[in-house]
Design a protein around this motif. Structure first.
Motif, PDB file in Angstrom:
ATOM      1  N   MET A   1      27.414 101.649  61.908  1.00 32.62           N
ATOM      2  CA  MET A   1      27.125 102.320  63.185  1.00 32.62           C
ATOM      3  C   MET A   1      26.674 101.304  64.230  1.00 32.62           C
ATOM      4  O   MET A   1      27.100 101.359  65.391  1.00 32.62           O
ATOM      5  CB  MET A   1      26.041 103.387  62.991  1.00 32.62           C
ATOM      6  N   ILE A   2      25.819 100.365  63.820  1.00 34.30           N
ATOM      7  CA  ILE A   2      25.299  99.348  64.739  1.00 34.30           C
ATOM      8  C   ILE A   2      26.422  98.405  65.163  1.00 34.30           C
ATOM      9  O   ILE A   2      26.597  98.130  66.351  1.00 34.30           O
ATOM     10  CB  ILE A   2      24.117  98.593  64.092  1.00 34.30           C
ATOM     11  N   GLN A   3      27.212  97.937  64.196  1.00 31.41           N
ATOM     12  CA  GLN A   3      28.316  97.015  64.507  1.00 31.41           C
ATOM     13  C   GLN A   3      29.353  97.654  65.428  1.00 31.41           C
ATOM     14  O   GLN A   3      29.968  96.975  66.239  1.00 31.41           O
ATOM     15  CB  GLN A   3      29.010  96.557  63.225  1.00 31.41           C
ATOM     16  N   ASP A   4      29.537  98.959  65.301  1.00 30.55           N
ATOM     17  CA  ASP A   4      30.520  99.664  66.125  1.00 30.55           C
ATOM     18  C   ASP A   4      29.998  99.977  67.524  1.00 30.55           C
ATOM     19  O   ASP A   4      30.706 100.597  68.322  1.00 30.55           O
ATOM     20  CB  ASP A   4      30.966 100.965  65.437  1.00 30.55           C
ATOM     21  N   GLY A   5      28.760  99.585  67.825  1.00 38.13           N
ATOM     22  CA  GLY A   5      28.210  99.790  69.167  1.00 38.13           C
ATOM     23  C   GLY A   5      27.812 101.225  69.458  1.00 38.13           C
ATOM     24  O   GLY A   5      27.771 101.642  70.611  1.00 38.13           O
ATOM     25  N   LEU A   6      27.503 101.997  68.408  1.00 38.18           N
ATOM     26  CA  LEU A   6      27.158 103.408  68.586  1.00 38.18           C
ATOM     27  C   LEU A   6      25.679 103.635  68.881  1.00 38.18           C
ATOM     28  O   LEU A   6      25.283 104.751  69.192  1.00 38.18           O
ATOM     29  CB  LEU A   6      27.539 104.202  67.326  1.00 38.18           C
TER      30      LEU A   6
END
Length: 70
Positions: free
Chosen positions: A33-38
Motif C-alpha cells: 500500500m505504501i509503495q503504491d502511493g496509497l
C-alpha cells in the motif's frame, strides 16, 4: 470518515499503524500500500514504511482519515 487511534508510545511506524487501524492485514500488505502511493501522512504521499508517526499526525487511506492520539 475520521477515526482516532490511540498509541501508548511516543511514536509508531507507519506500517505498524496501518495494521493497528485494520487498513492492512499484514506487514507485507502495508508495504505494498505504501509503495503504491496509497498512503498520505499530513496530506503528503508517504513512501517510507518506517516513517515515524507521532500523536497529532493524520494518516489517510483511500479517503479515510485517522488521527494518532496518545
Amino acid at each position: 470518515m475520521m477515526r482516532k487511534i490511540r498509541i501508548e508510545e511516543d511514536m509508531i511506524k507507519l506500517d505498524s499503524l496501518l495494521k493497528l487501524a485494520d487498513f492492512a492485514q499484514t506487514g507485507g500488505h502495508a508495504k505494498i500500500m505504501i509503495q503504491d502511493g496509497l498512503i498520505k501522512v499530513n496530506g503528503n504521499v508517504e513512501y517510507q514504511r518506517g516513517k515515524k508517526i507521532k500523536p497529532g499526525d493524520q494518516v489517510s487511506v483511500e479517503g479515510q482519515v485517522i488521527t494518532v492520539v496518545k
